[in-house]
Scaffold this motif. Sequence first.
Motif, PDB file in Angstrom:
ATOM      1  N   VAL A 159       0.863  -1.193   0.000  1.00 56.32           N
ATOM      2  CA  VAL A 159       0.000   0.000   0.000  1.00 56.32           C
ATOM      3  C   VAL A 159       0.893   1.234   0.000  1.00 56.32           C
ATOM      4  N   ASN A 160       0.449   2.292  -0.649  1.00 52.89           N
ATOM      5  CA  ASN A 160       1.176   3.551  -0.567  1.00 52.89           C
ATOM      6  C   ASN A 160       0.645   4.350   0.623  1.00 52.89           C
ATOM      7  N   TRP A 161       1.241   5.522   0.864  1.00 55.85           N
ATOM      8  CA  TRP A 161       0.862   6.285   2.052  1.00 55.85           C
ATOM      9  C   TRP A 161      -0.591   6.759   1.989  1.00 55.85           C
ATOM     10  N   ASP A 162      -1.047   7.195   0.816  1.00 57.01           N
ATOM     11  CA  ASP A 162      -2.435   7.661   0.713  1.00 57.01           C
ATOM     12  C   ASP A 162      -3.417   6.529   1.013  1.00 57.01           C
ATOM     13  N   GLU A 163      -3.129   5.349   0.516  1.00 59.73           N
ATOM     14  CA  GLU A 163      -3.999   4.195   0.796  1.00 59.73           C
ATOM     15  C   GLU A 163      -3.980   3.852   2.281  1.00 59.73           C
ATOM     16  N   HIS A 164      -2.804   3.892   2.864  1.00 61.43           N
ATOM     17  CA  HIS A 164      -2.678   3.612   4.296  1.00 61.43           C
ATOM     18  C   HIS A 164      -3.452   4.635   5.116  1.00 61.43           C
ATOM     19  N   TYR A 165      -3.295   5.901   4.765  1.00 62.20           N
ATOM     20  CA  TYR A 165      -3.980   6.990   5.471  1.00 62.20           C
ATOM     21  C   TYR A 165      -5.490   6.805   5.416  1.00 62.20           C
ATOM     22  N   GLU A 166      -6.020   6.521   4.229  1.00 57.85           N
ATOM     23  CA  GLU A 166      -7.467   6.356   4.072  1.00 57.85           C
ATOM     24  C   GLU A 166      -7.965   5.121   4.811  1.00 57.85           C
ATOM     25  N   ALA A 167      -7.221   4.025   4.741  1.00 56.88           N
ATOM     26  CA  ALA A 167      -7.638   2.801   5.427  1.00 56.88           C
ATOM     27  C   ALA A 167      -7.666   3.009   6.931  1.00 56.88           C
ATOM     28  N   MET A 168      -6.656   3.687   7.466  1.00 54.81           N
ATOM     29  CA  MET A 168      -6.612   3.954   8.900  1.00 54.81           C
ATOM     30  C   MET A 168      -7.777   4.852   9.315  1.00 54.81           C
TER      31      MET A 168
END
Length: 251
Positions: free
Chosen positions: A201-210
Amino acid sequence: RRRRDSPEARPRDTERSVPGANADLEALIYYKASFHNYTILTPKRANLIKNGLSGKVYHHTVSRSMLDGDSRVEEKRKLKEYCKKILDIAGIPIDEELPNGGFVDAPNDVMAFDFAECWNTRKSICFNLPPPGYSVAEMGRYPGRTPHPIVALAGDSLLEPFWPMGLGLKRGWHAVFDTCWAIDNIFNPAASQKILKKDEVNWDEHYEAMSEQITKNLEYCKRLMVTDELAKGAYAEKGPVMLQLKKKDKD
């Protein structure tokens, strides 16, 4: 409330009417700690008025202000008499030889709260962070929203407790666990990989998932969608924790 040599601790529900006390209650809940008794009375507003009280409620901060000559001192005195009369008839011991007539020190001796409404916050956790290793010196000002560290609410500040059902402690612990999870995983991509079921996952995906999972966790907390043990506030009698404790203590 406090008393020496009080009976065994237990919650106690009474019938709606307490004969002799002129009281009409939804419930009377009683817990005994090592040195204090803790009781929750849920009278009807009309019954408070019938017993000479105003029927108004006040929170902890207002209760503290009553120590400084507040005009509602008399209202609190009447409330204490009302509670004492009910507890005497209900058989809950009071040691009147102790200071403050057997009550703990003010302002914690008696308080009135309105359980008809409970207020919740819309968000439990807020954060806006750049990806790990981002350097302003090398990469310039972060192009996204202004970064700020994680800010979290837990306990009564997140969800107003409803004491007659024990929701303060249950949801409070749940919210603390949710906060710990968020802090532990805020820079951990493995957490979002598990949520999204992706290898990378990239940072944007991680941020949204969190962010989405934190929102879900708050909803689970509000609805007490937790394990049976956490919902009940006690370990299962035959569960692994109790079995090990009994083995250790030989009880």
